[in-house]
Design a protein around this motif. Structure first.
Motif, PDB file in Angstrom:
ATOM      1  N   ALA A   1       8.409  -3.113 -20.260  1.00 56.45           N
ATOM      2  CA  ALA A   1       6.504  -3.135 -20.801  1.00 56.45           C
ATOM      3  C   ALA A   1       6.180  -2.548 -19.647  1.00 56.45           C
ATOM      4  O   ALA A   1       5.278  -1.270 -20.114  1.00 56.45           O
ATOM      5  CB  ALA A   1       5.649  -4.540 -19.826  1.00 56.45           C
ATOM      6  N   GLN A   2       6.599  -2.300 -18.157  1.00 56.64           N
ATOM      7  CA  GLN A   2       6.134  -0.782 -17.437  1.00 56.64           C
ATOM      8  C   GLN A   2       6.188   0.694 -17.509  1.00 56.64           C
ATOM      9  O   GLN A   2       5.452   1.292 -17.742  1.00 56.64           O
ATOM     10  CB  GLN A   2       6.558  -1.293 -15.709  1.00 56.64           C
ATOM     11  N   ALA A   3       7.300   0.378 -18.020  1.00 57.95           N
ATOM     12  CA  ALA A   3       7.727   2.076 -18.707  1.00 57.95           C
ATOM     13  C   ALA A   3       7.195   2.725 -20.233  1.00 57.95           C
ATOM     14  O   ALA A   3       7.218   3.425 -19.661  1.00 57.95           O
ATOM     15  CB  ALA A   3       9.835   2.323 -19.311  1.00 57.95           C
ATOM     16  N   ARG A   4       7.082   1.457 -20.298  1.00 58.22           N
ATOM     17  CA  ARG A   4       6.152   1.886 -22.055  1.00 58.22           C
ATOM     18  C   ARG A   4       4.641   2.007 -21.681  1.00 58.22           C
ATOM     19  O   ARG A   4       4.394   3.324 -22.301  1.00 58.22           O
ATOM     20  CB  ARG A   4       5.839   0.634 -22.955  1.00 58.22           C
ATOM     21  N   LEU A   5       4.215   1.552 -20.514  1.00 58.92           N
ATOM     22  CA  LEU A   5       2.440   1.741 -20.292  1.00 58.92           C
ATOM     23  C   LEU A   5       3.169   3.340 -19.849  1.00 58.92           C
ATOM     24  O   LEU A   5       2.529   4.321 -20.060  1.00 58.92           O
ATOM     25  CB  LEU A   5       2.530   1.368 -19.451  1.00 58.92           C
TER      26      LEU A   5
ATOM     27  N   ILE B   1       9.314   5.408  -9.481  1.00 56.98           N
ATOM     28  CA  ILE B   1       8.730   3.470  -9.874  1.00 56.98           C
ATOM     29  C   ILE B   1       9.737   3.119 -10.187  1.00 56.98           C
ATOM     30  O   ILE B   1      10.421   1.329 -10.018  1.00 56.98           O
ATOM     31  CB  ILE B   1       7.092   3.869 -10.152  1.00 56.98           C
ATOM     32  N   LEU B   2      10.283   2.883 -11.343  1.00 56.72           N
ATOM     33  CA  LEU B   2      11.075   2.394 -12.409  1.00 56.72           C
ATOM     34  C   LEU B   2      12.571   2.684 -12.972  1.00 56.72           C
ATOM     35  O   LEU B   2      12.669   4.099 -11.892  1.00 56.72           O
ATOM     36  CB  LEU B   2      10.780   2.664 -14.037  1.00 56.72           C
ATOM     37  N   PRO B   3      13.226   2.109 -12.183  1.00 58.10           N
ATOM     38  CA  PRO B   3      14.466   2.229 -11.890  1.00 58.10           C
ATOM     39  C   PRO B   3      15.064   2.428 -13.197  1.00 58.10           C
ATOM     40  O   PRO B   3      14.844   2.417 -14.411  1.00 58.10           O
ATOM     41  CB  PRO B   3      15.368   0.811 -11.431  1.00 58.10           C
ATOM     42  N   ALA B   4      16.060   3.757 -12.942  1.00 54.63           N
ATOM     43  CA  ALA B   4      16.729   3.941 -14.281  1.00 54.63           C
ATOM     44  C   ALA B   4      17.487   1.871 -15.404  1.00 54.63           C
ATOM     45  O   ALA B   4      17.797   1.542 -14.048  1.00 54.63           O
ATOM     46  CB  ALA B   4      18.451   4.149 -14.060  1.00 54.63           C
ATOM     47  N   GLY B   5      17.238   2.183 -16.433  1.00 52.91           N
ATOM     48  CA  GLY B   5      18.098   0.880 -17.446  1.00 52.91           C
ATOM     49  C   GLY B   5      16.302   0.193 -17.057  1.00 52.91           C
ATOM     50  O   GLY B   5      17.199  -0.640 -18.155  1.00 52.91           O
TER      51      GLY B   5
ATOM     52  N   ASN C   1      -1.025  -4.987  -2.787  1.00 46.94           N
ATOM     53  CA  ASN C   1      -0.291  -5.643  -4.287  1.00 46.94           C
ATOM     54  C   ASN C   1      -0.288  -3.664  -4.553  1.00 46.94           C
ATOM     55  O   ASN C   1      -1.078  -3.583  -5.600  1.00 46.94           O
ATOM     56  CB  ASN C   1       0.378  -6.192  -5.456  1.00 46.94           C
ATOM     57  N   VAL C   2       0.840  -2.936  -4.322  1.00 45.34           N
ATOM     58  CA  VAL C   2       0.992  -1.517  -5.157  1.00 45.34           C
ATOM     59  C   VAL C   2       2.696  -2.020  -5.904  1.00 45.34           C
ATOM     60  O   VAL C   2       3.441  -0.976  -5.453  1.00 45.34           O
ATOM     61  CB  VAL C   2       0.707  -0.498  -4.919  1.00 45.34           C
ATOM     62  N   SER C   3       2.929  -2.781  -6.638  1.00 50.44           N
ATOM     63  CA  SER C   3       4.574  -2.803  -6.798  1.00 50.44           C
ATOM     64  C   SER C   3       4.619  -2.516  -8.526  1.00 50.44           C
ATOM     65  O   SER C   3       4.189  -3.563  -8.917  1.00 50.44           O
ATOM     66  CB  SER C   3       5.220  -3.364  -6.556  1.00 50.44           C
ATOM     67  N   GLY C   4       4.573  -0.958  -9.161  1.00 47.04           N
ATOM     68  CA  GLY C   4       4.577  -0.783 -10.147  1.00 47.04           C
ATOM     69  C   GLY C   4       3.359  -0.914 -11.317  1.00 47.04           C
ATOM     70  O   GLY C   4       2.036  -0.728 -10.013  1.00 47.04           O
ATOM     71  N   TYR C   5       3.657  -0.516 -11.973  1.00 47.84           N
ATOM     72  CA  TYR C   5       2.430  -0.197 -12.967  1.00 47.84           C
ATOM     73  C   TYR C   5       0.633  -0.900 -12.795  1.00 47.84           C
ATOM     74  O   TYR C   5       1.358  -3.267 -12.958  1.00 47.84           O
ATOM     75  CB  TYR C   5       1.787   0.517 -14.322  1.00 47.84           C
TER      76      TYR C   5
ATOM     77  N   GLU D   1       1.032  -1.342   0.181  1.00 48.68           N
ATOM     78  CA  GLU D   1       0.016  -0.005  -0.198  1.00 48.68           C
ATOM     79  C   GLU D   1       1.082   1.211   0.304  1.00 48.68           C
ATOM     80  O   GLU D   1       0.438   2.533  -0.448  1.00 48.68           O
ATOM     81  CB  GLU D   1      -0.827   0.419   1.056  1.00 48.68           C
ATOM     82  N   HIS D   2       2.052   1.495   0.118  1.00 47.70           N
ATOM     83  CA  HIS D   2       2.937   2.463   0.480  1.00 47.70           C
ATOM     84  C   HIS D   2       3.533   2.976  -0.853  1.00 47.70           C
ATOM     85  O   HIS D   2       2.949   4.180  -0.979  1.00 47.70           O
ATOM     86  CB  HIS D   2       4.305   2.314   1.020  1.00 47.70           C
ATOM     87  N   GLY D   3       3.604   1.746  -1.647  1.00 46.37           N
ATOM     88  CA  GLY D   3       4.140   2.262  -3.155  1.00 46.37           C
ATOM     89  C   GLY D   3       5.788   1.899  -3.609  1.00 46.37           C
ATOM     90  O   GLY D   3       5.918   1.240  -2.844  1.00 46.37           O
ATOM     91  N   ILE D   4       5.849   2.177  -4.083  1.00 45.91           N
ATOM     92  CA  ILE D   4       7.903   2.406  -4.612  1.00 45.91           C
ATOM     93  C   ILE D   4       8.048   3.590  -4.838  1.00 45.91           C
ATOM     94  O   ILE D   4       9.404   3.786  -3.730  1.00 45.91           O
ATOM     95  CB  ILE D   4       7.666   1.299  -5.815  1.00 45.91           C
ATOM     96  N   GLY D   5       7.911   4.540  -5.618  1.00 45.27           N
ATOM     97  CA  GLY D   5       8.642   6.107  -5.426  1.00 45.27           C
ATOM     98  C   GLY D   5       9.901   5.970  -5.298  1.00 45.27           C
ATOM     99  O   GLY D   5      10.532   4.832  -6.663  1.00 45.27           O
ATOM    100  N   LEU D   6      10.470   6.473  -4.543  1.00 45.09           N
ATOM    101  CA  LEU D   6      12.320   6.272  -4.789  1.00 45.09           C
ATOM    102  C   LEU D   6      12.237   5.165  -3.890  1.00 45.09           C
ATOM    103  O   LEU D   6      13.417   4.438  -4.307  1.00 45.09           O
ATOM    104  CB  LEU D   6      12.091   7.423  -4.265  1.00 45.09           C
TER     105      LEU D   6
END
Ligand SMILES: Cc1cc2nc3c(=O)[nH]c(=O)nc-3n(C[C@H](O)[C@H](O)[C@H](O)COP(=O)(O)OP(=O)(O)OC[C@H]3O[C@@H](n4cnc5c(N)ncnc54)[C@H](O)[C@@H]3O)c2cc1C
Lengths: 461, 336
Positions: A423-427, A442-446, B135-139, A401-406
């Motif tokens: 795929a996540q980056a594309r979305l 959310i998304l790591p570099a690369g 789950n809230v990991s990613g889209y 529930e807290h999310g990924i963030g940094l």
């Protein structure tokens, strides 16, 4: 237009350099839109200067979602805090994103309705922030997390364009963009108004407190209840250190000598409620509960909940610093993962307290420490790495529930393959091709195939 | 896994692909454009793991819903996908995004999907979401894939959230107005109305089902007959406007059944223009009609969403050459 309130005094900017998590960033300018047009105007202005932006609700997020990186413009949504429309028959409310979670529930209470997601931070956090993180809470076990309760949102995209996602009709035409947006931590744009579902108050509610002489027995009871085919409205667990702390703080009537307690709520019509209370009591006693207390009156129930809801307040009183984790494991693996959490804390010589949403396997190990102690942060981070690994080893996920963030961004490649992340980056890019909305989260570099890895500018964790 | 790899190669190498379920809803979302040589692909079948103590099930997307339901029933559970034809595959039901008749209580099917594995147009196997109930990991790929009509990828495996089978489940009819029933019943499993009769499905503990039925003088009944006809569709409308939609439908030769509190209205007709007329009625109330069967000349959706550019970019991102179910979801194509 063009009259959006803007601040850039250095002292004030410091207030906006982070959320409630540990990552610090740097804000260049802060602004406070009061309407969707203001918001779109601010984003377009930022676009013109090629400055990225980040949405901020109350800043209670714990993963660094609202922490500005790359000198982002911080867009504070708290002035857009009107409840626009409540339809008591259709059970829908349109709200601006700055409305506080608990204020929404309070404003519809007289109609016999409530807004179901109830994060522990509900007095302080905003609906917009909840949408950003897909927030959960104790009662999301049976009611579902934020995404279940969001019907539609008017969103300003990264280029300032306004679009409606979802709708009041059950299915929107085409892809479920609403579903993509909820939980996207401000990286797909900023919600300017949100339609949420309101839930009727249940006719009957019972709150149970079961106490145990071992943590394992409590955790096994959780799995036992689910295995019995019961999904209570809420199923929370607290271990000994936090139970004692809370009891001293509020006097909720929790046993001081228990190794763990379960707080369980059952709601619905009387027949089902009685049957579930009996079954839960039986399962708890079979697993060695010393006592199962059942609170029926509103007053008794509220007292039991007050303890749970005061947990973080109590901690803030005793500890200069804390680090709150958020992982989810399959409910059948709860016992072993919890055991591992205590081992990890012991290995790093840290005090850990556990108060969490046990019913959905959502653990919140909380390290309590004094940050001025030399070397302490290294141990806290090492423990965090260990917990994430233990969770993934048990088939769990990085955040409930807290999310990924940094905070958890650089763990993402432990959980997902290169193709998954691409795929996540594309979305994400499909929503925000220029990458202005809350970059580097959310998304790591690369993550994008062929992209260079680099650390975000101006951040330290 | 090897089955996935082979499928991924097949899709990656093809120029056009039609993703097949059981064919129970084949025309939905638009006919597949037959101008290119089409490779038909089917998702593998079977239950990978059923974990009753966790109330989740991992299932291959080609599995018929009936097979899944039977396996779950053995452990006293279910997953309310509720397609009309239980031969429909899990992947097919999810791709169509058509929720079942018990949505008012158990939510839309998109809320049931915890994890997805799918193969993109480029032949990449992608996993999104996760096996846990929270789950809230990613889209949120599970929600994106539900209702995408196979235009973003082929679902090959999903993890679904299950629930205990209700101790009692009974249909009733009532003379009371659907609106009154909606406010008087706590968590009904369905309230369906066809303009003449209201049908109520109650689920839960036997004591509660029986006492609610007697309090409201409900009459035991069979489930409501689903509208039948050559041409079929489903209207999606703000549930507050079902009453005014019903008035418009009165003048048209269609049979219909509305899910009160949800806003799904099933319509069927033998008249060739019937579905078109029903669609106009839906548009008049701010809704839209999805063509489910028949009416081959009718556009499958009849509306172009205002956010189609975002949708087009998403489709391009997962199927850049436009090979997956070409022709479906015609508006979701990005033309820069
Ligand atoms: C003591 C404590 C207890 C907590 N308990 C819980 C809990 O039980 N459950 C839980 O889920 N969380 C919990 N949290 C975390 C936090 O409260 C939630 O994440 C909450 O949803 C954040 O809301 P906020 O208004 O503070 O948002 P912020 O922290 O300001 O922002 C959160 C994220 O949402 C984005 N965002 C903000 N507004 C918008 C908008 N209008 N449109 C799009 N994106 C937006 C931001 O960019 C950021 O990524 C807790 C935090 C604390 C400090």
């Amino acid at each position: 237009m063009g009259r959006v309130r803007v601040r850039a005094e250095p002292l004030e900017l410091i207030l906006y350099q982070s959320d409630a998590g540990t990552a610090r960033g740097q804000a260049s300018v802060v602004c406070f839109p009061e309407s969707i047009d203001d918001l779109s105007f601010a984003i377009r202005a930022a676009n013109r200067h090629r400055v990225s932006f980040v949405a901020r609700g109350s800043g209670t997020g714990l993963a660094g979602g609202a922490t500005p990186v790359a000198n982002s413009l911080v867009i504070v949504m708290t002035r857009m805090n009107r409840i626009l429309e409540v339809d008591p028959v259709g059970r829908v409310a349109w709200v601006e994103p700055g409305v506080l979670n608990l204020d929404l529930t309070r404003s519809v209470r007289h109609l016999g309705l409530h807004y179901a997601p109830d994060p522990s931070s509900q007095q302080a956090c905003t609906i917009g922030g909840n949408v950003g993180t897909n927030a959960g809470g104790p009662h999301c076990l049976s009611a579902g997390v934020t995404s279940t309760h969001v019907l539609a949102a008017d969103v300003v995209l990264g280029n300032g364009e306004i679009v409606r996602l979802g709708g009041l009709e059950p299915d929107a035409v085409g892809y479920d963009l609403r579903g993509c947006f909820v939980g996207s931590e401000g990286t797909m744009g900023i919600a300017a108004s949100i339609a949420v579902r309101l839930t009727p108050d249940p006719p009957e509610t019972r709150t149970l407190l079961a106490d145990f002489t071992s943590v394992d027995a409590a955790a096994e009871t959780v799995s036992g209840i689910i295995a019995e085919g019961i999904v209570p409205a809420a199923l929370e667990m607290m271990d000994a250190p936090i139970t004692r702390l809370v009891e001293e703080f509020v006097g909720a009537g929790y046993p001081l000598d228990a190794e763990a307690v379960l707080l369980i709520e059952v709601t619905g019509l009387i027949g089902g409620v009685d049957a579930e209370v009996d079954a839960i009591r039986r399962v708890a006693l079979e697993h060695g509960a010393r006592q199962v207390k059942v609170a029926i009156t509103e007053q008794d129930r509220m007292l039991l909940w007050k303890g749970r809801k005061s947990a973080f307040g109590a901690i803030a009183k005793v500890a200069p610093d804390y680090y709150l984790h958020d992982i989810v494991v399959p409910r059948t693996r709860l016992v072993e993962v919890l055991k591992r959490v205590y081992e990890i804390a012991a290995e790093q010589d840290l005090l850990v307290m556990n108060v969490f949403h046990a019913g959905d396997g959502n653990l919140h190990p909380l390290f309590v420490f004094d940050g001025s102690e030399p070397g302490i942060w290294e141990r806290v981070y090492a423990a965090g790495d260990g917990i994430v690994q233990a969770c993934l080893d048990a088939g769990g996920v990085l955040s409930g529930e807290h999310g990924i963030g940094l905070e958890k961004r650089d763990y993402m490649s432990l959980a997902y393959s290169a193709d998954d992340l691409d795929a996540q980056a594309r979305l994400r890019d499909a929503f925000d091709p220029d990458g202005f909305a809350n970059p580097e989260k959310i998304l790591p570099a690369g993550s994008r195939c062929g992209e260079m890895k680099r650390a975000p500018e101006g951040t330290w964790i | 896994m090897t089955a996935f790899v082979e499928l991924a190669e097949q899709i990656g190498n093809a120029t056009a692909v039609e993703i097949m379920g059981a064919g129970t809803q084949r025309g939905i979302g638009g006919a597949v454009d037959a101008s290119k040589p089409i490779v038909e692909v089917r998702a593998p079948t079977g239950i990978v793991s059923l974990d009753p103590a966790d109330m989740t099930v991992r299932v291959l997307a080609g599995t018929p819903v009936g097979v899944l339901s039977a396996a779950l029933a053995e452990v006293g559970q279910e997953c309310p996908l509720d397609p009309e034809d239980s031969a429909a595959t899990v992947g097919g039901v999810l791709a169509c995004g058509c929720s079942g008749i018990r949505r008012i209580r158990y939510g839309p099917i998109r809320d049931r999907v915890l994890e997805v594995r799918f193969i993109t147009g480029q032949g990449r196997l992608v996993r999104g979401g996760g096996p846990t109930v929270k789950n809230v990991s990613g889209y949120d790929f599970p929600r994106l894939m539900v209702g995408s009509h196979g235009t973003l990828g082929m679902l090959v495996e999903v993890v679904l959230k299950t629930q205990p089978l209700a101790n009692k489940s009974s249909w009733y009819t009532s003379e009371l107005s659907p609106a009154l029933l909606r406010t008087s019943i706590y968590r009904p499993a369905c309230i369906a109305w066809n303009g003449k009769m209201t049908y109520v499905l109650l689920e839960g503990h036997e004591i509660d089902v029986l006492s609610q039925a007697s309090e409201l003088s409900l009459e035991p009944a069979q489930s409501p007959p689903h509208p039948i006809g050559k041409h079929r569709g489903r209207i999606s409308i703000d549930p507050a406007r079902i009453g005014s939609l019903a008035k418009r439908l009165e003048d048209i030769e269609v049979r219909w059944l509305a899910e009160i509190g949800v806003g799904t209205v099933h319509v069927a007709t033998n008249k060739d223009a019937g579905l078109h007329d029903a669609r106009l009625a839906a548009h008049g109330e701010g809704g839209w009609l999805l063509r489910e069967a028949g009416a081959p000349l009718l556009d499958p959706f009849g509306v172009v969403p205002s956010n189609r550019e975002v949708m087009g970019r998403i489709r391009d991102a997962f199927d850049p050459s436009g090979k997956l179910n070409p022709g479906r979801l015609p508006f979701a194509r990005f033309t820069p």
